[in-house]
Scaffold this motif. Structure first.
Motif, PDB file in Angstrom:
ATOM      1  N   GLU A 324       0.831  -1.203   0.000  1.00  0.00           N
ATOM      2  CA  GLU A 324       0.000   0.000   0.000  1.00  0.00           C
ATOM      3  C   GLU A 324       0.866   1.253   0.000  1.00  0.00           C
ATOM      4  OE1 GLU A 324      -3.121   2.490  -0.306  1.00  0.00           O
ATOM      5  OE2 GLU A 324      -3.057   0.320  -0.655  1.00  0.00           O
ATOM      6  N   ALA A 325       1.971   1.239   0.742  1.00  0.00           N
ATOM      7  CA  ALA A 325       2.882   2.386   0.744  1.00  0.00           C
ATOM      8  C   ALA A 325       3.461   2.620  -0.645  1.00  0.00           C
ATOM      9  CB  ALA A 325       4.001   2.172   1.763  1.00  0.00           C
ATOM     10  N   LEU A 326       3.797   1.551  -1.340  1.00  0.00           N
ATOM     11  CA  LEU A 326       4.324   1.683  -2.704  1.00  0.00           C
ATOM     12  C   LEU A 326       3.248   2.193  -3.659  1.00  0.00           C
ATOM     13  CD1 LEU A 326       6.473  -1.575  -2.972  1.00  0.00           C
ATOM     14  CD2 LEU A 326       7.229   0.731  -2.355  1.00  0.00           C
ATOM     15  N   ARG A 327       2.008   1.751  -3.432  1.00  0.00           N
ATOM     16  CA  ARG A 327       0.904   2.242  -4.252  1.00  0.00           C
ATOM     17  C   ARG A 327       0.721   3.751  -4.046  1.00  0.00           C
ATOM     18  NH1 ARG A 327      -2.712  -1.274  -6.047  1.00  0.00           N
ATOM     19  NH2 ARG A 327      -2.397  -2.626  -4.226  1.00  0.00           N
ATOM     20  N   GLN A 328       0.783   4.175  -2.783  1.00  0.00           N
ATOM     21  CA  GLN A 328       0.640   5.596  -2.476  1.00  0.00           C
ATOM     22  C   GLN A 328       1.813   6.403  -3.033  1.00  0.00           C
ATOM     23  OE1 GLN A 328      -2.067   7.066  -1.127  1.00  0.00           O
ATOM     24  NE2 GLN A 328      -3.005   5.025  -1.150  1.00  0.00           N
ATOM     25  N   TYR A 329       2.976   5.783  -3.131  1.00  0.00           N
ATOM     26  CA  TYR A 329       4.159   6.444  -3.675  1.00  0.00           C
ATOM     27  C   TYR A 329       4.014   6.691  -5.181  1.00  0.00           C
ATOM     28  CZ  TYR A 329       9.192   7.392  -4.285  1.00  0.00           C
ATOM     29  OH  TYR A 329      10.413   7.961  -4.585  1.00  0.00           O
ATOM     30  N   GLY A 330       3.198   5.844  -5.825  1.00  0.00           N
ATOM     31  CA  GLY A 330       2.963   6.058  -7.250  1.00  0.00           C
ATOM     32  C   GLY A 330       3.117   4.840  -8.141  1.00  0.00           C
ATOM     33  N   PHE A 331       3.427   3.672  -7.566  1.00  0.00           N
ATOM     34  CA  PHE A 331       3.559   2.470  -8.376  1.00  0.00           C
ATOM     35  C   PHE A 331       2.182   1.931  -8.759  1.00  0.00           C
ATOM     36  CE2 PHE A 331       7.585   2.276  -5.848  1.00  0.00           C
ATOM     37  CZ  PHE A 331       8.458   2.420  -6.906  1.00  0.00           C
ATOM     38  N   ASP A 332       1.973   1.642 -10.036  1.00  0.00           N
ATOM     39  CA  ASP A 332       0.670   1.142 -10.463  1.00  0.00           C
ATOM     40  C   ASP A 332       0.561  -0.368 -10.232  1.00  0.00           C
ATOM     41  OD1 ASP A 332       2.020  -0.159 -12.586  1.00  0.00           O
ATOM     42  OD2 ASP A 332       1.614   1.456 -13.994  1.00  0.00           O
ATOM     43  N   GLN A 333      -0.633  -0.923 -10.479  1.00  0.00           N
ATOM     44  CA  GLN A 333      -0.898  -2.325 -10.156  1.00  0.00           C
ATOM     45  C   GLN A 333       0.018  -3.270 -10.932  1.00  0.00           C
ATOM     46  OE1 GLN A 333      -2.736  -3.418  -7.761  1.00  0.00           O
ATOM     47  NE2 GLN A 333      -2.608  -5.615  -8.205  1.00  0.00           N
ATOM     48  N   GLU A 334       0.238  -2.998 -12.213  1.00  0.00           N
ATOM     49  CA  GLU A 334       1.110  -3.876 -13.014  1.00  0.00           C
ATOM     50  C   GLU A 334       2.529  -3.886 -12.461  1.00  0.00           C
ATOM     51  OE1 GLU A 334       2.589  -4.565 -17.645  1.00  0.00           O
ATOM     52  OE2 GLU A 334       1.453  -2.766 -17.105  1.00  0.00           O
ATOM     53  N   THR A 335       3.038  -2.717 -12.093  1.00  0.00           N
ATOM     54  CA  THR A 335       4.380  -2.638 -11.525  1.00  0.00           C
ATOM     55  C   THR A 335       4.449  -3.367 -10.199  1.00  0.00           C
ATOM     56  OG1 THR A 335       4.834  -0.526 -12.619  1.00  0.00           O
ATOM     57  CG2 THR A 335       6.148  -1.050 -10.661  1.00  0.00           C
ATOM     58  N   LEU A 336       3.431  -3.207  -9.355  1.00  0.00           N
ATOM     59  CA  LEU A 336       3.422  -3.874  -8.057  1.00  0.00           C
ATOM     60  C   LEU A 336       3.438  -5.390  -8.224  1.00  0.00           C
ATOM     61  CD1 LEU A 336       0.876  -1.629  -6.126  1.00  0.00           C
ATOM     62  CD2 LEU A 336       3.343  -1.774  -5.737  1.00  0.00           C
ATOM     63  N   GLU A 337       2.691  -5.908  -9.171  1.00  0.00           N
ATOM     64  CA  GLU A 337       2.684  -7.359  -9.386  1.00  0.00           C
ATOM     65  C   GLU A 337       4.049  -7.853  -9.878  1.00  0.00           C
ATOM     66  OE1 GLU A 337      -0.521  -8.684 -11.812  1.00  0.00           O
ATOM     67  OE2 GLU A 337      -2.073  -7.904 -10.454  1.00  0.00           O
ATOM     68  N   LYS A 338       4.681  -7.076 -10.734  1.00  0.00           N
ATOM     69  CA  LYS A 338       6.013  -7.467 -11.200  1.00  0.00           C
ATOM     70  C   LYS A 338       7.010  -7.480 -10.046  1.00  0.00           C
ATOM     71  CE  LYS A 338       5.668  -6.054 -16.043  1.00  0.00           C
ATOM     72  NZ  LYS A 338       6.239  -5.242 -17.137  1.00  0.00           N
ATOM     73  N   LEU A 339       6.994  -6.437  -9.233  1.00  0.00           N
ATOM     74  CA  LEU A 339       7.899  -6.356  -8.090  1.00  0.00           C
ATOM     75  C   LEU A 339       7.625  -7.477  -7.091  1.00  0.00           C
ATOM     76  CD1 LEU A 339       7.795  -2.512  -7.376  1.00  0.00           C
ATOM     77  CD2 LEU A 339       9.663  -3.775  -8.459  1.00  0.00           C
ATOM     78  N   ALA A 340       6.360  -7.761  -6.864  1.00  0.00           N
ATOM     79  CA  ALA A 340       5.977  -8.695  -5.812  1.00  0.00           C
ATOM     80  C   ALA A 340       6.264 -10.147  -6.169  1.00  0.00           C
ATOM     81  CB  ALA A 340       4.489  -8.522  -5.484  1.00  0.00           C
ATOM     82  N   TRP A 341       6.101 -10.526  -7.457  1.00  0.00           N
ATOM     83  CA  TRP A 341       6.342 -11.937  -7.763  1.00  0.00           C
ATOM     84  C   TRP A 341       6.630 -12.262  -9.233  1.00  0.00           C
ATOM     85  CZ3 TRP A 341       3.010 -15.133 -10.720  1.00  0.00           C
ATOM     86  CH2 TRP A 341       1.767 -14.570 -11.063  1.00  0.00           C
ATOM     87  N   ARG A 342       6.047 -11.527 -10.151  1.00  0.00           N
ATOM     88  CA  ARG A 342       6.187 -11.941 -11.549  1.00  0.00           C
ATOM     89  C   ARG A 342       7.638 -11.888 -12.030  1.00  0.00           C
ATOM     90  NH1 ARG A 342       1.344 -12.815 -13.867  1.00  0.00           N
ATOM     91  NH2 ARG A 342      -0.488 -11.799 -12.960  1.00  0.00           N
ATOM     92  N   ASN A 343       8.377 -10.861 -11.626  1.00  0.00           N
ATOM     93  CA  ASN A 343       9.764 -10.742 -12.079  1.00  0.00           C
ATOM     94  C   ASN A 343      10.631 -11.874 -11.550  1.00  0.00           C
ATOM     95  OD1 ASN A 343       9.117  -8.430 -13.481  1.00  0.00           O
ATOM     96  ND2 ASN A 343       9.988  -7.023 -11.974  1.00  0.00           N
ATOM     97  N   TRP A 344      10.385 -12.285 -10.306  1.00  0.00           N
ATOM     98  CA  TRP A 344      11.178 -13.379  -9.749  1.00  0.00           C
ATOM     99  C   TRP A 344      10.948 -14.669 -10.541  1.00  0.00           C
ATOM    100  CZ3 TRP A 344      15.408 -14.214  -7.495  1.00  0.00           C
ATOM    101  CH2 TRP A 344      15.904 -13.367  -6.508  1.00  0.00           C
ATOM    102  N   LEU A 345       9.699 -15.000 -10.793  1.00  0.00           N
ATOM    103  CA  LEU A 345       9.441 -16.238 -11.531  1.00  0.00           C
ATOM    104  C   LEU A 345      10.005 -16.176 -12.946  1.00  0.00           C
ATOM    105  CD1 LEU A 345       7.737 -16.810  -9.043  1.00  0.00           C
ATOM    106  CD2 LEU A 345       5.977 -17.761 -10.547  1.00  0.00           C
ATOM    107  N   ALA A 346       9.976 -14.989 -13.541  1.00  0.00           N
ATOM    108  CA  ALA A 346      10.510 -14.846 -14.901  1.00  0.00           C
ATOM    109  C   ALA A 346      12.018 -15.065 -14.932  1.00  0.00           C
ATOM    110  CB  ALA A 346      10.153 -13.461 -15.451  1.00  0.00           C
TER     111      ALA A 346
END
Length: 354
Positions: A324-346
């Motif tokens: 939520e803090a990152l969302r408030q900072y300005g990161f959008d949903q797609e970016t948050l999903e990449k940071l949270a897990w999609r990039n690691w699996l890729a």
């Protein structure tokens, strides 16, 4: 609201469980919770953590309360621990690997030791915690590399050649602030052999604790994407453990990844290990990492159970507060999903294959 799924690049819960000294190796403490620390199964579910790299780390005898106290000073140079004996490191590493396998067996499907991205995806779909065995500091592996193959058969898929102390393979970056990471020589011949064998086995080579010379040796020798599982930006926090912009560019150019370390001494401008660190410092490092690496090459590498994290985050159950803090900072949903897990699996898929 269902928390955003998170795959985390680094935790030290296996060491914490071993140090509880319980007859079952801390298995019940992990599965049922209530034994302190940052991470257990109930809190992982609460925070949305569905998987990560679980480190087997053998501590140095010199570590302890004084070590953390030194890192609260305005500047510090923590004495470099002595190398570990092979037998001591092997015993500790096998004990922690056994704890993970015992947790899996006792969990009745709630925890899965994963050896491929397909395993991780199956665990995620089943609602199981996907645990990947990682070794932080390869002191348990001799220069003949025989133990590497045995550990690979047991599930090892990620390895840091050094922690912040020297070993037969190379030299670690010290806990020093302020400091450049350009400290000491690069990999030994045994270290170069280790890189080649990890490439052949498709084991992730974690650069997080290597000094700069060792980093560039791996960059020159390895054919795999470069990965630092739990490191931050030296441009924002000039700690010897953090990565320079030039190092970040090299990771980007190989299609690699950097996992944001939640340890406050690598986040704060003053380099101090203090819990009163706002979540905005984490957003600032992510912003810088994304600016150098691109949004597809950054993730999380919490260091849960291995460091002091911001009080507002507190533990793994606090991951939704970070999101939520990152969302408030300005990161959008797609970016948050990449940071949270999609990039690691890729990136794991690029290194391990399907």
């Amino acid at each position: 609201m269902t928390p955003l799924p998170v795959f985390d690049g680094h935790n030290d819960v296996l060491l914490r469980l071993r140090e509880l000294g319980r007859p079952d190796g801390g298995v019940r403490a992990f599965l049922e919770g209530g034994a302190g620390g940052h991470l257990d199964l109930p809190r992982a579910r609460e925070g949305g953590l569905f998987g990560g790299l679980f480190a087997a780390f053998t501590p140095s005898r010199q570590l302890g309360v004084d070590y953390l106290a030194l890192m609260r000073a305005a500047q510090y140079d923590v004495p470099t621990p002595e190398p570990l004996p092979l037998a001591e490191a092997q015993a500790a590493t096998l004990a922690m690997a056994a704890i993970l396998l015992r947790i899996e067996r006792a969990s009745e499907g709630a925890v899965a030791t994963c050896r491929s991205v397909a395993d991780i995806r199956r665990a995620k779909e089943a609602g199981s915690l996907a645990a990947v065995l990682h070794i932080e500091g390869a002191e348990a592996i001799g220069p003949d590399l025989d133990a590497l193959h045995v550990l690979y058969a047991a599930g090892l898929r990620s390895l840091g050649p050094v922690w912040s102390r020297p070993n037969v393979f190379g030299y670690g970056a010290p806990f020093r602030f302020p400091s450049s990471p350009d400290i000491g020589p690069g990999l030994s011949q045994a270290g170069r052999d280790l890189v080649a064998e990890c490439d052949a086995l498709r084991i992730v080579l974690d650069l997080s604790h290597l000094n700069e010379a060792g980093f560039w040796d791996v960059a020159r020798l390895s054919r795999a994407p470069l990965v630092a599982t739990h490191s931050n930006a030296h441009a924002l926090t000039p700690h010897a453990r953090n990565l320079t912009d030039r190092q970040l560019d090299a990771i980007r150019d190989t299609g690699g990844l950097v996992g944001l370390n939640f340890a406050t001494c690598f986040l704060r401008e003053d380099g101090r290990m203090r819990a009163d660190t706002p979540l905005e410092t984490m957003a600032r490092h992510l912003d810088h990492l994304i600016g150098r690496l691109g949004v597809d090459h950054v993730g999380f590498g919490s260091d849960f159970d291995g460091a002091v994290v911001p009080f507002e985050l507190h533990d793994v159950a606090g991951l939704p507060r970070l999101i939520e803090a990152l969302r408030q900072y300005g990161f959008d949903q797609e970016t948050l999903e990449k940071l949270a897990w999609r990039n690691w699996l890729a990136v794991l898929e690029r290194i391990w294959g399907g």
